[in-house]
Design an enzyme around this catalytic site. Sequence first.
Site, PDB file in Angstrom:
ATOM      1  N   TYR A 150      -5.345 -23.056   6.936  1.00 26.64           N
ATOM      2  CA  TYR A 150      -4.220 -23.030   7.894  1.00 26.64           C
ATOM      3  C   TYR A 150      -4.625 -23.723   9.196  1.00 26.64           C
ATOM      4  O   TYR A 150      -3.906 -24.579   9.715  1.00 26.64           O
ATOM      5  CB  TYR A 150      -3.818 -21.573   8.157  1.00 26.64           C
ATOM      6  CG  TYR A 150      -2.952 -21.374   9.384  1.00 26.64           C
ATOM      7  CD1 TYR A 150      -1.614 -21.758   9.393  1.00 26.64           C
ATOM      8  CD2 TYR A 150      -3.473 -20.787  10.549  1.00 26.64           C
ATOM      9  CE1 TYR A 150      -0.824 -21.572  10.525  1.00 26.64           C
ATOM     10  CE2 TYR A 150      -2.695 -20.605  11.685  1.00 26.64           C
ATOM     11  CZ  TYR A 150      -1.378 -20.995  11.662  1.00 26.64           C
ATOM     12  OH  TYR A 150      -0.586 -20.815  12.797  1.00 26.64           O
TER      13      TYR A 150
HETATM   14  N1  LIG Z   1       2.678 -15.802  15.565  1.00 25.77           N
HETATM   15  C1  LIG Z   1       1.479 -16.152  16.038  1.00 25.77           C
HETATM   16  O1  LIG Z   1       0.643 -15.309  16.421  1.00 25.77           O
HETATM   17  C2  LIG Z   1       1.119 -17.616  16.146  1.00 25.77           C
HETATM   18  C3  LIG Z   1      -0.144 -17.940  16.676  1.00 25.77           C
HETATM   19  C4  LIG Z   1      -0.478 -19.282  16.787  1.00 25.77           C
HETATM   20  C5  LIG Z   1       0.422 -20.258  16.408  1.00 25.77           C
HETATM   21  N2  LIG Z   1       1.620 -19.913  15.886  1.00 25.77           N
HETATM   22  C6  LIG Z   1       2.548 -20.964  15.491  1.00 25.77           C
HETATM   23  O2  LIG Z   1       3.801 -20.654  16.064  1.00 25.77           O
HETATM   24  C7  LIG Z   1       4.854 -21.116  15.212  1.00 25.77           C
HETATM   25  C8  LIG Z   1       5.827 -19.982  14.922  1.00 25.77           C
HETATM   26  O3  LIG Z   1       5.137 -18.938  14.233  1.00 25.77           O
HETATM   27  P1  LIG Z   1       5.872 -17.602  13.801  1.00 25.77           P
HETATM   28  O4  LIG Z   1       4.882 -16.508  13.880  1.00 25.77           O
HETATM   29  O5  LIG Z   1       7.155 -17.509  14.520  1.00 25.77           O
HETATM   30  O6  LIG Z   1       6.123 -17.901  12.261  1.00 25.77           O
HETATM   31  P2  LIG Z   1       7.429 -17.614  11.358  1.00 25.77           P
HETATM   32  O7  LIG Z   1       6.974 -17.754   9.944  1.00 25.77           O
HETATM   33  O8  LIG Z   1       8.072 -16.334  11.770  1.00 25.77           O
HETATM   34  O9  LIG Z   1       8.410 -18.799  11.740  1.00 25.77           O
HETATM   35  C9  LIG Z   1       8.257 -20.105  11.240  1.00 25.77           C
HETATM   36  C10 LIG Z   1       9.587 -20.533  10.662  1.00 25.77           C
HETATM   37  O10 LIG Z   1       9.480 -21.896  10.256  1.00 25.77           O
HETATM   38  C11 LIG Z   1      10.231 -22.070   9.075  1.00 25.77           C
HETATM   39  N3  LIG Z   1       9.684 -23.262   8.388  1.00 25.77           N
HETATM   40  C12 LIG Z   1       8.435 -23.421   7.908  1.00 25.77           C
HETATM   41  N4  LIG Z   1       8.294 -24.647   7.367  1.00 25.77           N
HETATM   42  C13 LIG Z   1       9.487 -25.271   7.511  1.00 25.77           C
HETATM   43  C14 LIG Z   1       9.962 -26.554   7.155  1.00 25.77           C
HETATM   44  N5  LIG Z   1       9.168 -27.435   6.528  1.00 25.77           N
HETATM   45  N6  LIG Z   1      11.241 -26.877   7.448  1.00 25.77           N
HETATM   46  C15 LIG Z   1      12.053 -25.984   8.090  1.00 25.77           C
HETATM   47  N7  LIG Z   1      11.655 -24.744   8.442  1.00 25.77           N
HETATM   48  C16 LIG Z   1      10.386 -24.391   8.165  1.00 25.77           C
HETATM   49  C17 LIG Z   1      10.035 -20.787   8.282  1.00 25.77           C
HETATM   50  O11 LIG Z   1      11.088 -20.562   7.372  1.00 25.77           O
HETATM   51  C18 LIG Z   1       9.977 -19.746   9.417  1.00 25.77           C
HETATM   52  O12 LIG Z   1      11.255 -19.114   9.584  1.00 25.77           O
HETATM   53  C19 LIG Z   1       4.166 -21.682  13.974  1.00 25.77           C
HETATM   54  O13 LIG Z   1       4.047 -23.078  14.143  1.00 25.77           O
HETATM   55  C20 LIG Z   1       2.801 -21.030  13.992  1.00 25.77           C
HETATM   56  O14 LIG Z   1       1.837 -21.832  13.341  1.00 25.77           O
HETATM   57  C21 LIG Z   1       2.004 -18.605  15.744  1.00 25.77           C
END
Ligand SMILES: NC(=O)c1ccc[n+]([C@@H]2O[C@H](COP(=O)([O-])OP(=O)(O)OC[C@H]3O[C@@H](n4cnc5c(N)ncnc54)[C@H](O)[C@@H]3O)[C@@H](O)[C@H]2O)c1
Length: 320
Positions: A150
Amino acid sequence: MRCIVTGAAGFVGSHLAERLLEDGHEVCGIDAFIDYYDRSIKEKNLEGPRSWKTFTFVEGNLTHLPLLPLLNGVDWIFHQAAQAGVRASWGAEFARYTECNVLATQRLLETALRVGNVKRIVYASSSSVYGDALQFPITEDAQLRPYSPYGVTKLAAENLCTLYHHNFGLPTVSLRYFTVYGPRQRPDMAFHRFCKAVLHHEPIRIYDDGLQTRDFTYISDIVEANLCAATSNTAIGQVMNIAGGSRVTLRSVVDILSQVSSSSVQVNFEERQHGDVRHTFADTTKAQHFLNYQPLVSLQEGLANEFEYARSLYRLVHTA
Ligand SMILES: NC(=O)c1ccc[n+]([C@@H]2O[C@H](COP(=O)([O-])OP(=O)(O)OC[C@H]3O[C@@H](n4cnc5c(N)ncnc54)[C@H](O)[C@@H]3O)[C@@H](O)[C@H]2O)c1
């Protein structure tokens, strides 16, 4: 401003979309409802944004959607969509990580380039680009040694953003989020699992000995950082840590959860998972400088809010 929020049905994306709408912006949310967790939870996340007339939603995958018409005339793009989760990124699942995190980002950047006039692209990067850091607090110039597949894909996409900036002048900003928590947190994440276990009167499962630490960041602080990244002209081309300044052990989290839920919490310790790092702790000086970033929500307050969310999500009457 006209905004696009990718991943708008997810945890961070839905909060960000809502805040942009509240601030008077027009938002188009894009999400593929990737089945990493239950669609019904994502539909619930979207209830807030969907109550606004200035919100439109497109269901579709960034790897296939015709993006040109969607990006035409857009000012700000907040790229939150990704296949999240460290532990599931091994084995055959890696294909989905490369598609959703790397290919989707490249396609978005190419389209933004073709459209022209996009004023800002804010990319949701991750502390996972650092892997098991050697020095703390972690500054942005620390060695990047992702410890999970990841993390490799998040770093690749971050590099793509930076190189599209350097080569073509695309106005990208990358924010390296450190463990985000709060209402709507993904069900696979620790605090969500912990709250759910307490509500079901089950023991909490902690991987490893519970003495690992995380720099936890409350969702509204992450949202604020995104807005500042869109409006600060000096931030263009930068990569910054966004963290909460609440570095604690998971054992301390259990103590706080016990207080906010008024429950005695039982813990089972399980094996450390592949890809999990031991500690995270960010230096946020750069974000303070470029974004005037200052985390505002304490762990106690933020965890109480997440517990209330979990209570309503699982519709259980909690008795201590
Ligand atoms: N939550 C955390 O602690 C955290 C920490 C570091 C980075 N991030 C980054 O923050 C962002 C949001 O994370 P989150 O926790 O809200 O995750 P999440 O899974 O709740 O939200 C991500 C959304 O993106 C959508 N998605 C994924 N691939 C897609 C695609 N190809 N086309 C259209 N939609 C797509 C999924 O359906 C999902 O609803 C991500 O990029 C994640 O890598 C999150």
